[in-house]
Design a protein around this motif. Sequence first.
Motif, PDB file in Angstrom:
ATOM      1  N   LEU A   4      -6.102  -8.813   0.483  1.00 58.70           N
ATOM      2  CA  LEU A   4      -5.228  -8.830   0.878  1.00 58.70           C
ATOM      3  C   LEU A   4      -4.843  -7.954   1.909  1.00 58.70           C
ATOM      4  N   HIS A   5      -4.425  -8.086   2.568  1.00 58.01           N
ATOM      5  CA  HIS A   5      -4.419  -7.855   4.346  1.00 58.01           C
ATOM      6  C   HIS A   5      -2.791  -7.416   4.847  1.00 58.01           C
ATOM      7  N   LEU A   6      -2.020  -6.874   4.248  1.00 56.64           N
ATOM      8  CA  LEU A   6      -1.068  -6.629   4.912  1.00 56.64           C
ATOM      9  C   LEU A   6      -0.472  -6.085   5.947  1.00 56.64           C
ATOM     10  N   VAL A   7       0.655  -7.059   6.437  1.00 52.93           N
ATOM     11  CA  VAL A   7       0.659  -6.757   7.980  1.00 52.93           C
ATOM     12  C   VAL A   7       2.518  -6.240   7.887  1.00 52.93           C
ATOM     13  N   LEU A   8       2.888  -4.957   8.671  1.00 55.39           N
ATOM     14  CA  LEU A   8       4.320  -4.642   8.380  1.00 55.39           C
ATOM     15  C   LEU A   8       5.301  -5.484   9.854  1.00 55.39           C
ATOM     16  N   GLY A   9       6.101  -5.696   9.754  1.00 54.58           N
ATOM     17  CA  GLY A   9       6.750  -5.760  10.889  1.00 54.58           C
ATOM     18  C   GLY A   9       7.041  -5.565  11.818  1.00 54.58           C
ATOM     19  N   ASP A  10       6.176  -4.053  11.974  1.00 54.51           N
ATOM     20  CA  ASP A  10       6.151  -2.974  13.137  1.00 54.51           C
ATOM     21  C   ASP A  10       4.908  -2.596  13.234  1.00 54.51           C
ATOM     22  N   GLN A  11       3.824  -3.550  13.076  1.00 59.03           N
ATOM     23  CA  GLN A  11       2.474  -3.463  13.375  1.00 59.03           C
ATOM     24  C   GLN A  11       1.947  -4.562  13.481  1.00 59.03           C
ATOM     25  N   LEU A  12       2.774  -5.697  14.524  1.00 63.10           N
ATOM     26  CA  LEU A  12       2.196  -6.979  14.987  1.00 63.10           C
ATOM     27  C   LEU A  12       1.019  -6.266  16.298  1.00 63.10           C
ATOM     28  N   VAL A  27      -6.924 -12.304   3.179  1.00 64.80           N
ATOM     29  CA  VAL A  27      -5.229 -13.585   3.234  1.00 64.80           C
ATOM     30  C   VAL A  27      -4.833 -12.431   3.748  1.00 64.80           C
ATOM     31  N   ILE A  28      -4.397 -12.777   5.029  1.00 67.59           N
ATOM     32  CA  ILE A  28      -3.150 -11.989   5.607  1.00 67.59           C
ATOM     33  C   ILE A  28      -1.935 -12.232   4.284  1.00 67.59           C
ATOM     34  N   VAL A  29      -0.904 -11.289   4.597  1.00 63.80           N
ATOM     35  CA  VAL A  29       0.105 -11.721   4.003  1.00 63.80           C
ATOM     36  C   VAL A  29       1.453 -10.459   5.031  1.00 63.80           C
ATOM     37  N   MET A  30       2.249 -11.248   5.124  1.00 64.66           N
ATOM     38  CA  MET A  30       3.136 -10.945   5.628  1.00 64.66           C
ATOM     39  C   MET A  30       4.606 -11.333   5.139  1.00 64.66           C
ATOM     40  N   PHE A  31       5.378 -10.596   4.927  1.00 61.94           N
ATOM     41  CA  PHE A  31       7.057 -10.516   4.140  1.00 61.94           C
ATOM     42  C   PHE A  31       7.706 -10.491   5.259  1.00 61.94           C
ATOM     43  N   GLU A  32       8.932 -10.967   5.204  1.00 59.53           N
ATOM     44  CA  GLU A  32      10.195 -11.120   5.595  1.00 59.53           C
ATOM     45  C   GLU A  32      10.936 -10.288   4.286  1.00 59.53           C
ATOM     46  N   VAL A  33      11.582  -9.265   4.512  1.00 63.32           N
ATOM     47  CA  VAL A  33      12.440  -8.734   3.508  1.00 63.32           C
ATOM     48  C   VAL A  33      13.772  -8.206   3.304  1.00 63.32           C
ATOM     49  N   ALA A  34      14.298  -8.316   2.668  1.00 61.63           N
ATOM     50  CA  ALA A  34      16.388  -7.841   3.140  1.00 61.63           C
ATOM     51  C   ALA A  34      16.438  -7.014   3.321  1.00 61.63           C
ATOM     52  N   ASP A  35      15.543  -5.610   2.231  1.00 59.76           N
ATOM     53  CA  ASP A  35      16.017  -4.430   1.874  1.00 59.76           C
ATOM     54  C   ASP A  35      15.074  -3.575   3.085  1.00 59.76           C
ATOM     55  N   GLU A  36      13.998  -3.669   4.378  1.00 55.69           N
ATOM     56  CA  GLU A  36      14.173  -3.454   5.176  1.00 55.69           C
ATOM     57  C   GLU A  36      14.805  -3.895   6.766  1.00 55.69           C
ATOM     58  N   ALA A  37      15.790  -4.619   6.003  1.00 57.50           N
ATOM     59  CA  ALA A  37      16.621  -5.040   7.560  1.00 57.50           C
ATOM     60  C   ALA A  37      18.437  -4.462   6.919  1.00 57.50           C
ATOM     61  N   GLN A  97      -8.371  -6.775  -3.771  1.00 54.24           N
ATOM     62  CA  GLN A  97      -8.071  -5.509  -3.383  1.00 54.24           C
ATOM     63  C   GLN A  97      -6.439  -5.804  -2.593  1.00 54.24           C
ATOM     64  N   VAL A  98      -6.267  -4.581  -1.731  1.00 54.48           N
ATOM     65  CA  VAL A  98      -5.052  -4.924  -0.805  1.00 54.48           C
ATOM     66  C   VAL A  98      -5.415  -4.136  -0.043  1.00 54.48           C
ATOM     67  N   ILE A  99      -5.358  -3.713   1.507  1.00 54.64           N
ATOM     68  CA  ILE A  99      -5.862  -2.947   2.595  1.00 54.64           C
ATOM     69  C   ILE A  99      -4.412  -3.464   3.643  1.00 54.64           C
ATOM     70  N   VAL A 100      -4.486  -2.357   3.893  1.00 58.05           N
ATOM     71  CA  VAL A 100      -2.444  -1.778   4.383  1.00 58.05           C
ATOM     72  C   VAL A 100      -2.950  -1.038   5.616  1.00 58.05           C
ATOM     73  N   THR A 101      -2.313  -0.504   6.715  1.00 52.80           N
ATOM     74  CA  THR A 101      -1.897   0.452   7.981  1.00 52.80           C
ATOM     75  C   THR A 101      -0.605   0.959   7.497  1.00 52.80           C
ATOM     76  N   GLU A 102      -1.250   2.563   7.414  1.00 53.75           N
ATOM     77  CA  GLU A 102      -0.250   3.435   6.782  1.00 53.75           C
ATOM     78  C   GLU A 102       0.549   3.168   7.941  1.00 53.75           C
ATOM     79  N   PRO A 103       2.585   3.589   7.308  1.00 50.06           N
ATOM     80  CA  PRO A 103       3.488   2.726   8.445  1.00 50.06           C
ATOM     81  C   PRO A 103       3.743   4.459   8.379  1.00 50.06           C
TER      82      PRO A 103
END
Length: 148
Positions: A4-12, A27-37, A97-103
């Motif tokens: 899984l390759h996670l992309v955050l909303g400020d990493q587009l 698989v690229i995963v992206m989530f809209e989550v209320a906690d972040e809003a 495995q999960v792959i993500v870029t540091e926030p």
Amino acid sequence: MTRLHLVLGDQLSHSLSALTDLGADSVIVMFEVADEARYVPHHKQKIALILSAMRHFAETLRAAGHRVDYVALDDPANSNTFSGELARAVERHAATQVIVTEPGEWRVWQMMTGWQAALDVPVNIRPDTRFFCSRSQFSSLSQARKTS
């Protein structure tokens, strides 16, 4: 075996370090989550702009032939947290495995550092190469400039 390759909303960004080695098992995963809003007050138009940008970015990734798993804010099963949605994605895809870029935020960094233990899969947190220097370089520079 799925990564899984996670992309955050400020990493587009197509040059994001989490997206550098996409393969057939990705698989690229992206989530809209209320906690972040909600964690700090945001203008409604800013939230709408971020969600729109995320949806458009996901579509460009799909158009380029990538597998994208996108969880919308109004999905009834949405846990509304990064950790909850990542756990659901790991289970859904039987990820190894999960792959993500540091926030950019310390709060999210702390969350990420706990994912490997919580999910029981390796989590590869890659440096964010979109900046002039790395976190460690910045820390060294700022330490050198400190005065008593």
